[in-house]
Write a protein that holds these residues in place. Structure first.
Motif, PDB file in Angstrom:
ATOM      1  N   GLY A  52       0.959  -1.206  -0.027  1.00 32.72           N
ATOM      2  CA  GLY A  52       0.074  -0.140  -0.119  1.00 32.72           C
ATOM      3  C   GLY A  52       0.907   1.319   0.060  1.00 32.72           C
ATOM      4  O   GLY A  52       0.791   2.103  -0.684  1.00 32.72           O
ATOM      5  N   TYR A  53       1.829   1.236   0.918  1.00 29.76           N
ATOM      6  CA  TYR A  53       2.840   2.465   0.651  1.00 29.76           C
ATOM      7  C   TYR A  53       3.657   2.493  -0.178  1.00 29.76           C
ATOM      8  O   TYR A  53       3.898   3.363  -1.092  1.00 29.76           O
ATOM      9  N   TYR A  54       4.257   1.361  -0.674  1.00 24.96           N
ATOM     10  CA  TYR A  54       5.115   1.159  -1.834  1.00 24.96           C
ATOM     11  C   TYR A  54       4.408   1.685  -3.277  1.00 24.96           C
ATOM     12  O   TYR A  54       4.892   2.416  -4.053  1.00 24.96           O
ATOM     13  N   GLY A  55       3.218   1.198  -3.236  1.00 21.57           N
ATOM     14  CA  GLY A  55       2.374   1.538  -4.531  1.00 21.57           C
ATOM     15  C   GLY A  55       2.063   2.957  -4.727  1.00 21.57           C
ATOM     16  O   GLY A  55       2.386   3.673  -5.778  1.00 21.57           O
ATOM     17  N   GLN A  56       1.716   3.495  -3.564  1.00 23.66           N
ATOM     18  CA  GLN A  56       1.631   4.929  -3.617  1.00 23.66           C
ATOM     19  C   GLN A  56       2.947   5.822  -3.708  1.00 23.66           C
ATOM     20  O   GLN A  56       2.932   7.031  -4.428  1.00 23.66           O
ATOM     21  N   ALA A  57       4.147   5.232  -3.431  1.00 25.82           N
ATOM     22  CA  ALA A  57       5.224   5.869  -3.696  1.00 25.82           C
ATOM     23  C   ALA A  57       5.722   5.667  -5.163  1.00 25.82           C
ATOM     24  O   ALA A  57       6.122   6.703  -5.725  1.00 25.82           O
ATOM     25  N   VAL A  58       5.183   4.856  -5.805  1.00 22.69           N
ATOM     26  CA  VAL A  58       5.101   4.566  -7.121  1.00 22.69           C
ATOM     27  C   VAL A  58       4.380   5.512  -8.151  1.00 22.69           C
ATOM     28  O   VAL A  58       4.641   6.066  -9.048  1.00 22.69           O
ATOM     29  N   ILE A  59       3.181   5.783  -7.344  1.00 23.04           N
ATOM     30  CA  ILE A  59       2.391   6.700  -7.942  1.00 23.04           C
ATOM     31  C   ILE A  59       2.898   8.049  -8.184  1.00 23.04           C
ATOM     32  O   ILE A  59       2.729   8.763  -9.296  1.00 23.04           O
ATOM     33  N   TYR A  60       3.621   8.457  -6.934  1.00 22.07           N
ATOM     34  CA  TYR A  60       4.002   9.895  -7.018  1.00 22.07           C
ATOM     35  C   TYR A  60       5.361   9.979  -7.672  1.00 22.07           C
ATOM     36  O   TYR A  60       5.759  11.051  -8.213  1.00 22.07           O
ATOM     37  N   ALA A  61       6.132   8.981  -7.718  1.00 24.35           N
ATOM     38  CA  ALA A  61       7.277   8.846  -8.447  1.00 24.35           C
ATOM     39  C   ALA A  61       7.055   9.109  -9.865  1.00 24.35           C
ATOM     40  O   ALA A  61       7.659   9.921 -10.660  1.00 24.35           O
ATOM     41  N   PHE A  62       5.902   8.457 -10.668  1.00 28.03           N
ATOM     42  CA  PHE A  62       5.799   8.495 -11.932  1.00 28.03           C
ATOM     43  C   PHE A  62       5.052  10.045 -12.268  1.00 28.03           C
ATOM     44  O   PHE A  62       5.200  10.587 -13.139  1.00 28.03           O
ATOM     45  N   TYR A  63       4.270  10.349 -11.068  1.00 28.36           N
ATOM     46  CA  TYR A  63       3.663  11.760 -11.305  1.00 28.36           C
ATOM     47  C   TYR A  63       4.700  12.851 -11.301  1.00 28.36           C
ATOM     48  O   TYR A  63       4.605  13.805 -11.965  1.00 28.36           O
ATOM     49  N   MET A  64       6.029  12.577 -10.488  1.00 23.88           N
ATOM     50  CA  MET A  64       6.840  13.538 -10.492  1.00 23.88           C
ATOM     51  C   MET A  64       7.720  13.628 -11.789  1.00 23.88           C
ATOM     52  O   MET A  64       7.881  14.674 -12.366  1.00 23.88           O
ATOM     53  N   VAL A 112      -1.631   5.601 -12.756  1.00 22.75           N
ATOM     54  CA  VAL A 112      -2.366   6.601 -12.023  1.00 22.75           C
ATOM     55  C   VAL A 112      -1.257   7.882 -12.110  1.00 22.75           C
ATOM     56  O   VAL A 112      -1.931   9.182 -11.896  1.00 22.75           O
ATOM     57  N   GLY A 113      -0.002   7.687 -11.673  1.00 17.69           N
ATOM     58  CA  GLY A 113       0.690   8.840 -11.612  1.00 17.69           C
ATOM     59  C   GLY A 113       1.020   9.634 -12.577  1.00 17.69           C
ATOM     60  O   GLY A 113       1.096  10.833 -12.865  1.00 17.69           O
ATOM     61  N   HIS A 404       6.050  18.551  -5.272  1.00 16.74           N
ATOM     62  CA  HIS A 404       5.195  18.200  -4.379  1.00 16.74           C
ATOM     63  C   HIS A 404       5.206  16.604  -4.384  1.00 16.74           C
ATOM     64  O   HIS A 404       5.207  15.891  -3.560  1.00 16.74           O
ATOM     65  N   ALA A 405       5.198  15.868  -5.734  1.00 19.91           N
ATOM     66  CA  ALA A 405       5.335  14.431  -5.736  1.00 19.91           C
ATOM     67  C   ALA A 405       6.513  13.881  -5.299  1.00 19.91           C
ATOM     68  O   ALA A 405       6.526  13.055  -4.783  1.00 19.91           O
TER      69      ALA A 405
END
Length: 468
Positions: A52-64, A112-113, A404-405
């Motif tokens: 759950g944590y790592y998946g959201q880290a992937v989201i924001y890494a790709f968002y960045m 998603v990112g 932010h990301a």
């Protein structure tokens, strides 16, 4: 239909599409780590306990990363196409929980990112092409107000499905003569509840795709910026974004942008996970729904207040709003610090809090304060990016989202090993630093605006004299 009504229709449809997209995402973020932890305990081979944590880290890494290219994509695409793609990527994420698989989960997180970056570029482009100088503030406010109801809707969905699934679970437990020992554990999500929740989230995300698809694409007359006129090539926009990324002014705002990332990720995921992992809360099955209601209400209330006061108090959206945001971030961090065990974000815990435990009323108040603080910080970020670099607005917004990301990515990667008190002490300190630096930038921006206004008046007076 006249131009004003047409612009209002476009703003409302954009806001409704945003509501559909983010209802699922925000509600998922509240419970994601807890849901995955529950799946892992039943079937450890399916997915990691901290996915759950790592998946959201992937989201924001790709968002960045995507934010670096999103202004360039906007230069060769249209806002409507970007919005449809973003909604499609968001819909793919909850669908994966109907057949949980690690590979699909991380791949859909990456999408998603990318969808985040496409959405925010599409949103800004659509508003400026369907608004004039006289209607932009109203249209932005209307669109944002409709979109911000996503957490309130998400709260209703979670409460309804939790009620239905808990009734079924209690009936099964009663027929099997299961004792109350089952309540001496963290909040668990059963297969039925997970399937119902993520089916609902998928359905409402698909409604967002349909909404964006049927939105009008024709520009309004005298719009701020036409979606059909491209001023830059892909490479020109990319070079401009890279130069803005290392601008001294943007670097001075780095603490503000990182604060927005840390703060959003903390209240959106880390604290809800901590509530679920606190074993004393096992019977409070509606905590996430009540908390979501509080956050959504706080966002809407303070958003309307800022809109109202900004029309009556000059520059209220800058220093006063930033001050309010820093105060409410400090207040909610203090409440969380006193009521939540220090190891709750990391693992299920039976440790006692410092002073008092959680309740529905406390979750509602903390959520309300989180929503107020988050809305203030993000409003300030939007205002300063719009004013600071008038010739680089798309790039300034993208750079702010990159930082932010970046903050969100770091937070989620570190969450499996970071005690709660690091957040509750660190966030107020960062808010104070960001406020001090923002005051300096805000003052400089106001001086620049006064000089530009005076220069325009002088030019107008000279023109009148020459004509005379």
């Amino acid at each position: 239909m006249n131009q004003r009504r047409f612009g209002l229709l476009c703003a409302v449809m954009l806001g409704f599409g945003q509501l559909c997209m983010f209802t699922g995402f925000d509600a998922e973020s509240f419970i994601l780590e807890s849901v995955i932890h529950s799946i892992h305990e039943r079937e450890p081979e399916r997915i990691s306990s901290y996915a759950g944590y790592y998946g959201q880290a992937v989201i924001y890494a790709f968002y960045m990363i995507s934010c670096l290219f999103s202004p360039s994509i906007a230069a060769v695409s249209t806002p409507k196409i970007n919005l449809i793609l973003a909604a499609t990527f968001f819909s793919a994420f909850p669908l994966g929980f109907l057949f949980t698989n690690s590979y699909y989960y991380y791949a859909s997180s990456a999408l998603v990112g990318i969808g985040f970056a496409l959405f925010y570029q599409g949103q800004g482009g659509y508003l400026t092409s369907h608004s004039t100088r006289n209607t932009i503030e109203s249209n932005v406010s209307i669109s944002w107000s409709v979109g911000s109801c996503c957490m309130i809707l998400g709260s209703a969905i979670m409460a309804t499905i939790t009620h239905l699934s808990s009734a079924t679970t209690e009936h099964i437990m009663g027929s099997l003569n299961v004792t109350s020992e089952a309540h001496k554990m963290e909040r668990q999500f059963g297969e039925l509840e997970i399937n119902l929740l993520f089916s609902a989230f998928t359905g409402i995300s698909v409604l967002g795709i349909i909404t964006f698809f049927v939105m009008p694409s024709k520009d309004v007359e005298n719009c701020i910026e036409s979606s059909s006129e491209k001023k830059e090539t892909f490479l020109e926009a990319l070079k401009l974004t890279c130069s803005t990324l290392v601008s001294p002014t943007m670097l001075q705002l780095f603490p503000l942008f990182v604060l927005s990332g840390f703060n959003t990720s903390f209240w959106l995921s880390v604290f809800p996970t901590a509530m679920s992992f606190t074993m004393q809360n096992s019977k409070l099955i509606y905590l996430a729904a009540v908390y979501s209601l509080g956050v959504g209400s706080g966002e809407v209330i303070i958003g309307l207040a800022i809109s109202f006061l900004s029309k009556r108090i000059k520059d209220f959206g800058q220093k006063p709003t930033m001050t309010i945001g820093a105060i409410f971030i400090t207040m909610y961090c203090a409440m969380i610090h006193m009521s939540t065990p220090y190891d709750a974000p990391i693992r299920p815990t039976s440790k006692e809090p410092l002073f008092f435990g959680h309740s529905y009323l406390l979750a509602l108040i903390i959520g309300l304060f989180c929503g107020i603080g988050d809305c203030c910080v993000n409003s300030v970020r939007s205002v300063i990016c719009a004013l600071l670099m008038p010739k680089r607005r798309p790039q300034a917004f993208s750079v702010s989202k990159i930082y932010h990301a970046f903050g969100s990515t770091i937070l989620f990667f570190m969450s499996p090993i970071t005690p709660l008190y690091v957040y509750t002490i660190g966030l107020p300190i960062l808010a104070i630093i960001a406020t001090i630096l923002f005051f300096s930038i805000s003052k400089r921006t106001q001086i620049m605006e006064r000089k530009m206004t005076e220069a325009s008046k002088n030019a107008a007076e000279i023109g009148k004299k020459l004509n005379f």
